[in-house]
Motif scaffolding. Structure first.
Motif, PDB file in Angstrom:
ATOM      1  N   MET A   1      53.032 -22.000  73.990  1.00  0.00           N
ATOM      2  CA  MET A   1      54.360 -22.968  74.189  1.00  0.00           C
ATOM      3  C   MET A   1      54.021 -24.024  73.116  1.00  0.00           C
ATOM      4  O   MET A   1      52.619 -24.428  73.069  1.00  0.00           O
ATOM      5  CB  MET A   1      54.371 -23.497  75.610  1.00  0.00           C
ATOM      6  CG  MET A   1      54.775 -22.278  76.659  1.00  0.00           C
ATOM      7  SD  MET A   1      55.119 -22.745  78.247  1.00  0.00           S
ATOM      8  CE  MET A   1      56.250 -23.974  78.073  1.00  0.00           C
ATOM      9  N   ALA A 216      64.112 -17.018  77.558  1.00  0.00           N
ATOM     10  CA  ALA A 216      62.837 -17.257  77.999  1.00  0.00           C
ATOM     11  C   ALA A 216      61.780 -17.472  77.103  1.00  0.00           C
ATOM     12  O   ALA A 216      60.855 -18.109  77.031  1.00  0.00           O
ATOM     13  CB  ALA A 216      62.359 -16.592  79.115  1.00  0.00           C
ATOM     14  N   PRO A 221      63.401 -23.864  74.594  1.00  0.00           N
ATOM     15  CA  PRO A 221      64.441 -23.656  75.352  1.00  0.00           C
ATOM     16  C   PRO A 221      65.005 -24.898  76.031  1.00  0.00           C
ATOM     17  O   PRO A 221      66.071 -25.037  76.639  1.00  0.00           O
ATOM     18  CB  PRO A 221      64.134 -22.596  76.205  1.00  0.00           C
ATOM     19  CG  PRO A 221      62.762 -22.831  76.467  1.00  0.00           C
ATOM     20  CD  PRO A 221      61.949 -23.251  74.992  1.00  0.00           C
ATOM     21  N   ARG A 226      62.641 -22.366  80.709  1.00  0.00           N
ATOM     22  CA  ARG A 226      61.603 -21.093  80.755  1.00  0.00           C
ATOM     23  C   ARG A 226      61.522 -20.584  82.040  1.00  0.00           C
ATOM     24  O   ARG A 226      61.855 -19.449  82.323  1.00  0.00           O
ATOM     25  CB  ARG A 226      60.472 -21.523  79.800  1.00  0.00           C
ATOM     26  CG  ARG A 226      59.618 -20.082  79.665  1.00  0.00           C
ATOM     27  CD  ARG A 226      58.634 -20.279  78.646  1.00  0.00           C
ATOM     28  NE  ARG A 226      59.168 -20.251  77.246  1.00  0.00           N
ATOM     29  CZ  ARG A 226      58.966 -21.347  76.489  1.00  0.00           C
ATOM     30  NH1 ARG A 226      58.640 -22.343  76.799  1.00  0.00           N
ATOM     31  NH2 ARG A 226      59.252 -21.214  75.275  1.00  0.00           N
ATOM     32  N   CYS A 230      63.016 -17.120  83.313  1.00  0.00           N
ATOM     33  CA  CYS A 230      62.049 -15.898  83.835  1.00  0.00           C
ATOM     34  C   CYS A 230      62.505 -15.345  85.283  1.00  0.00           C
ATOM     35  O   CYS A 230      62.444 -14.114  85.535  1.00  0.00           O
ATOM     36  CB  CYS A 230      60.810 -16.273  83.676  1.00  0.00           C
ATOM     37  SG  CYS A 230      60.050 -16.609  82.136  1.00  0.00           S
ATOM     38  N   THR A 274      54.381 -11.674  76.110  1.00  0.00           N
ATOM     39  CA  THR A 274      53.244 -12.546  76.633  1.00  0.00           C
ATOM     40  C   THR A 274      51.691 -12.012  76.459  1.00  0.00           C
ATOM     41  O   THR A 274      50.852 -12.576  77.293  1.00  0.00           O
ATOM     42  CB  THR A 274      53.703 -12.476  78.011  1.00  0.00           C
ATOM     43  OG1 THR A 274      53.935 -11.274  78.711  1.00  0.00           O
ATOM     44  CG2 THR A 274      55.011 -12.920  78.223  1.00  0.00           C
TER      45      THR A 274
END
Length: 769
Positions: A1, A216, A221, A226, A230, A274
């Protein structure tokens, strides 16, 4: 991020920090003023309430803003629901447009004036007003429209408006997350309004979840978007998977499988994205992707196979997922998650198969379906391909289950099935033997393969048990199988090393016990004579123990033979005469074992106990009730052992050497004499007790002196008791108390002399042996 916030958000953070600094400066100034007043006017100085002692300015501001927003929201709802009908069309439009536009425009002005908290509260009110506007439009503009369809359109419009509003006012945190929440409704509501069935709703939920995932994983965003995206993706995607999974289990086919595959792809995409930054989230997403893929693949297969092959179909899908997990280039988190999902599905398949194998082996149900064999073989192959030692042990265990199930799956005749089970037992025993013997130059091989060897030996023992149980229907088959097992296990004990040799040897003794019992039954021997025949087993194990001497396997083998001897005693207990014979023969075996130095104490005691028990049982069978007949066979050997003990160890106490024998000889006769009205037994017992007492005094031995004297006194008391009672009854009643008092006076007068006599007696007894 990205750690760098947008300019609007950074500006808001700076405003917050400046506000906190201003509040702290005000507190310090107030404190300074109070200190000055204390210094220059001490008499009138009263400390004022310090700023910050009560509610913090920021907290008070938040409370007031929240309360104001709630009140305005209540007023707006009341106006929409109650006062709406009193206005005309123009008035209604004007009110809605004015209030909503003002509520949405005011936060922009407030942000420019650095009133971020106030702007958020007013913006929340504006969002609520848009929802009320949508409701009002439905009630007035399109009252006949379908409620679900209108809700779908309204939620889509509101989501778009809120997203645009949040993008325009980046300092507000509510509009963008609210747009994400509103965006969950349009597609599912549209699918419900179309009344096309459950699968369109499932697809609508999946598409919505896909959009949530896209939001997400977007680079920026927006604040708070986010986590909301999610969570929304998990909820909508979870509902879609539940719906499709239910239809896949109930109906199967490609219809439910397609959304499940799409859900698996979506979860896999999330796991892959991820994997670099958050491995735990990647594992979780990959587990979901693998489980959903297994459900989809199994649903496709079940439509084309019979019912009994449904579980193997799901197993095939699980194996495919595991194959994807071990491919190169897959991130670590994704690999772990997919492997976990595959392993769980394979474990469920094995849990479905093993009870059916067990039921067939114990005879609860005939035969084993080939689907069960396919499951065990497949999972065994998967485990064998893994490099870990526990996986290989599991593969070997499942291989045993597969081979044990084959006779039932092939529907072999009983004789062929028995041969097949013996072959399986021999194979696993040979593997256990090989693993217990490391190759030359491989000293660590035994430790490396110890888990694996134990599993192979366990399979051999289970195979022997299954083979013996399967041969119970025929005497000839039972004798043949148990004989073959005895030979196999004995051979394995000779060839194996370490604990495997010990276990195999004990198992061979058990098989030999079963073989002897089966042969006795086939020969028509009654149960009590079968017990005599079983004594051949402890005889053989005693001979083996004598041959092995101090080898580690000798003690377990002899203990197993002793267990067979105990079974022989139990079988012979129905006939006392035969039981006495069995006990005597067992005593002979124990006595022969006691000759060996390493077994002498335990085997000697055992032999003595067996001989005594055999004598007692023989006497009871002959109707003998005299206690001397039971006591003397024990007392005489015990006294002989005591004499030998004192001869080899003169310092041994007479209580240890002669106490057990004398007690066994005298005490049962003493109890019998007290209940015997005749005179021969008390006379003979008294003479024996007198002789023992004199012998103890002559040899200066405590045990004979005290035991003999006590028994002699009690016998004399028993004989004199009737006369004493008669004499006491003839005396005047005052005479016994008077005599007792006189005795106490004499004892009291000579108290010190009596103490000296007692000490002298104690010293004399202490000097005795």
């Amino acid at each position: 991020m990205d750690n760098v916030p947008p300019p609007a958000e950074e500006l808001m953070l700076l405003d917050r920090e400046l506000a906190q600094l201003d509040a702290r400066r005000s507190q310090l100034l107030a404190r300074r003023a109070w200190l000055l007043s204390v210094l220059y006017a001490p008499a009138a100085a009263v400390p004022p309430s310090r700023p910050g002692a009560g509610t913090a300015p920021r907290s008070a501001q938040n409370v007031l803003l929240a309360l104001g927003g709630v009140l305005l929201a209540v007023a707006a709802v009341a106006f929409t629901l109650v006062s709406w009908g009193s206005l005309g069309i123009g008035g209604r439009a004007a009110v809605l447009a004015t209030v909503t536009a003002g509520a949405l425009a005011a936060p922009l002005v407030l942000l420019r004036r650095r009133l971020a908290s106030t702007a958020r509260a007013v913006a929340s009110l504006g969002l609520l007003l848009t929802v009320l506007d949508a409701y009002a439009v439905h009630r007035v503009g399109v009252p006949g429209a379908d409620a679900v369809g209108y809700a779908a359109v309204a939620s889509a419009v509101l989501a778009a408006l809120w997203a645009a509003y949040g993008a325009a006012a980046r300092g507000l945190r509510v509009p963008l997350p609210a747009a994400v929440v509103a965006g969950q409704l349009p597609l599912p509501l549209w699918a419900l309004a179309s009344d096309a069935g459950a699968l369109p709703v499932c697809w609508a939920l999946l598409v919505t979840a896909g959009l949530d995932v896209a939001v997400a994983v977007a680079p920026r965003p927006g604040a708070g978007v986010r986590p909301v995206a999610c969570a929304a993706a998990c909820v909508t995607g979870g509902w879609a998977v539940l719906i499709a999974g239910w239809f896949s289990v109930v109906d199967g086919g490609a219809g439910p499988a397609a959304p499940l595959l799409a859900a698996a792809a979506l979860a896999g995409y999330g796991a892959w994205r991820t994997a670099a930054g958050a491995e735990s989230w990647s594992v979780a997403w990959a587990v979901v992707a693998g489980a959903v893929a297994v459900a989809a693949g199994g649903g496709l297969v079940r439509e084309a196979v019979p019912v009994q092959w449904v579980v193997p179909g799901y197993l095939a899908a699980a194996v495919a997922v595991g194959a994807v997990a071990v491919r190169g280039g897959v991130p670590r988190g994704v690999r772990r998650g997919l492997a976990g999902a595959s392993a769980a599905a394979q474990a469920l398949a094995v849990a479905w198969a093993l009870p059916q194998v067990a039921a067939a082996l114990v005879g609860v149900r005939p035969g084993v379906p080939w689907a069960v064999v396919a499951v065990t073989v497949t999972v065994a192959g998967v485990l064998a391909s893994l490099p870990s030692r526990p996986a290989r042990c599991g593969a070997l265990a499942l291989a045993w289950a597969s081979t044990a199930a084959l006779p039932g799956a092939l529907a072999l005749p009983d004789a062929a099935a028995s041969v097949a089970r013996l072959v399986v037992t021999a194979g696993f025993l040979a593997l256990a033997v090989r693993l217990s013997r490391p190759a030359a130059g491989q000293d660590g091989a035994r430790d490396a393969d110890g888990s694996l060897g134990d599993t192979a030996l366990g399979g051999a023992l289970l195979g022997a048990l299954v083979a013996a149980a399967g041969a119970r229907g025929s005497e000839a088959a039972e004798i043949a199988v148990l004989g073959a097992l005895t030979v196999l296990l004995a051979g394995g004990a000779v060839a194996a090393r370490g604990r495997h040799r010990t276990v195999a040897a004990c198992a061979a003794v058990v098989a030999a016990t079963g073989f002897t019992g089966a042969a006795s039954a086939a020969a028509g021997l009654p149960v009590h004579l079968a017990g005599v025949a079983l004594l051949a087993v402890p005889v053989a194990t005693s001979a083996v123990g004598a041959a092995l001497r101090r080898h580690l396997v000798a003690v377990p083998v002899e203990l197993a033979g002793a267990a067979a001897g105990a079974l022989a005693v139990a079988l012979a207990s129905a006939r006392p005469a035969t039981l006495a014979l069995v006990l005597a023969l067992a005593g002979v075996v124990a006595a022969a074992t006691a000759v060996r130095p390493e077994r002498r104490p335990a085997a000697g005691y055992t032999a003595t106990a067996l001989f005594v028990a055999a004598t007692w049982v023989r006497l009871a069978a002959s109707g003998v009730s005299s206690p001397e007949a039971y006591a003397l066979p024990v007392a005489v050997p015990a006294l002989a052992v005591g004499v030998l003990r004192r001869r080899h160890d003169p310092e041994a106490s007479s209580w240890v050497a002669y106490g057990p024998g004398l007690g066994t000889a005298l005490v049962p006769s003493l109890f019998a004499a007290w209940g015997d009205p005749g005179w021969p037994r008390p006379l003979l017992l008294g003479l024996v007790a007198l002789a023992v007492t004199l012998l103890g005094a002559r040899l200066r031995l405590q045990a004979p002196l005290l035991l003999g004297g006590a028994v002699l006194a009690l016998v004399g008391l028993h004989e004199l008791a009737p006369h004493v009672v008669q004499a006491v009854g003839a005396l005047p009643r005052w005479l016994p108390p008077a005599m007792a008092g006189l005795l106490l006076l004499v004892v009291g007068a000579t108290y010190e002399q009596r103490l000296r006599d007692a000490r002298r007696l104690r010293d004399t007894l202490g000097r005795m042996g």
